[in-house]
Design an enzyme around this catalytic site. Structure first.
Site, PDB file in Angstrom:
ATOM      1  N   THR A  40      -1.112   0.816   1.438  1.00 54.23           N
ATOM      2  CA  THR A  40       0.109   0.028   1.323  1.00 54.23           C
ATOM      3  C   THR A  40       0.055  -1.184   2.242  1.00 54.23           C
ATOM      4  O   THR A  40       0.498  -2.281   1.880  1.00 54.23           O
ATOM      5  CB  THR A  40       1.338   0.895   1.656  1.00 54.23           C
ATOM      6  N   HIS A  43      -1.876  -3.770   0.590  1.00 50.17           N
ATOM      7  CA  HIS A  43      -1.059  -4.447  -0.432  1.00 50.17           C
ATOM      8  C   HIS A  43      -0.173  -5.507   0.203  1.00 50.17           C
ATOM      9  O   HIS A  43       0.017  -6.595  -0.345  1.00 50.17           O
ATOM     10  CB  HIS A  43      -0.193  -3.427  -1.181  1.00 50.17           C
TER      11      HIS A  43
END
Length: 341
Positions: A40, A43
């Site tokens: 994450t 990202h």
């Protein structure tokens, strides 16, 4: 002094001192020891979560540290206690919360994404999200409790039990943790992975591993299960090919657990779902029981934290830490935030 790594957009982190936030009522300040970098966080670096992250942002949620100060009204904790956090703040009022599913609250604040995270020396958080740690658990190991809790939640949702056969598609950090947690149930586990380095890591952790290019995974699983197929498949690759493979591997009434965050809709063989009465199970984050079990598994060594940590990078070199993880050769990279000196 509170050195912090702040994401400022355009794939850039700036390391600078910011003011430490004193704990208010019901809050604690933590001296952060280590913060792990996860998918994450990558990202976020790539700009894919700019709609959620308010710039400049201190991110990070896989962490460990020690309590440095207590706000008014905080009980049950003491300065110096080792802790991690379960980084979820829920509203308590939405339909999901009312149904008892607070971890997937409609207005969930995922701490370290939607609000300030742990990639800093001093971090102030609500006392309610603290998770106490055993006094003799190394804090670098404790930084792996959050991703281990993800794996525990995924395995619990799958209803995997002793004697069953599970396949994990994808041997990244979460896939490896799912496989190790799955082994603790007494199930047989097979890992499918294209990358030779990741296959080697999985094999070193005692996980039977298959190259799906060199060997037909469906035939391999049929042979391993007497022709039945896998009881559970965890799709952790995030690829269209992984989804296609998953349904091919499952036994009658098998369970497909969708772990990866797929960036686009995928084709699913619904005829196979119909023909074999397959189940598809979504999984997202974790609940408190998952965290308690994750602490136990890391502390007992059933999740081999030390072997999963590829490198530890000082906070001032956070950009290099992200580059190392992007390069694909590391399993878990930790940022040393300086709170364990």
């Amino acid at each position: 002094m509170n050195p912090s790594a702040r994401y400022v957009g355009d794939r850039t982190f700036v390391v600078e001192d910011i003011d430490a936030v004193p704990p208010g009522p019901g809050q604690v300040r933590i001296d952060v020891a280590y913060t792990g970098i996860c998918g994450t966080d990558l990202h976020i670096l790539h700009g894919a979560m700019d709609h959620r992250v308010r710039l400049p942002a201190v991110i990070g949620h896989e962490m460990s540290g020690r309590i440095a100060a207590l706000g008014e009204g905080v009980t049950g904790h003491a300065v110096g206690d080792p802790v991690t956090v379960m980084p979820l703040n829920w509203c308590g009022n939405c339909p999901a919360c009312a149904a008892g599913h607070t971890h997937i609250c409609h207005r969930l604040d995922f701490v370290g994404i939607d609000s300030t995270g742990s990639m800093q020396r001093c971090w102030t958080v609500p006392a309610g999200i603290l998770v106490p740690l055993p006094a003799d658990l190394p804090l670098r190991h404790a930084a792996l409790i959050e991703p281990t809790a993800v794996a525990v939640h995924d395995v619990r949702r799958s209803r995997l039990r002793a004697g069953e056969h599970a396949v994990v598609i994808g041997a990244g950090p979460v896939g490896l943790l799912i496989a190790k947690v799955a082994q603790t149930t007494g199930a047989a586990v097979t890992v499918l992975e294209l990358d030779p380095h990741r296959r080697a890591v999985a094999a070193d952790l005692g996980l039977p591993t298959v190259d799906p290019v060199a060997l037909d995974p469906a035939a391999h699983v049929r042979d391993a299960t007497g022709g039945a197929g896998a009881d559970v498949v965890f799709e952790v690759s995030g690829s269209a090919a992984g989804v296609r493979t998953a349904t091919e591997l499952l036994a009658v009434r098998g369970r497909l657990v969708v772990v990866a965050i797929h960036p686009a809709p995928r084709e699913v063989d619904l005829h196979r779902v119909f023909w074999r009465e397959l189940e598809m199970i979504g999984v997202r984050v974790y609940q408190r029981d998952d965290y308690d079990e994750a602490v136990r598994l890391v502390y007992s060594g059933q999740v081999p934290a030390e072997r999963l940590i590829s490198r530890i990078v000082p906070l001032e070199h956070v950009a290099a830490a992200f580059q190392a993880l992007e390069a694909g050769g590391d399993v878990k990279v930790l940022v040393d935030c300086g709170g364990d000196t």
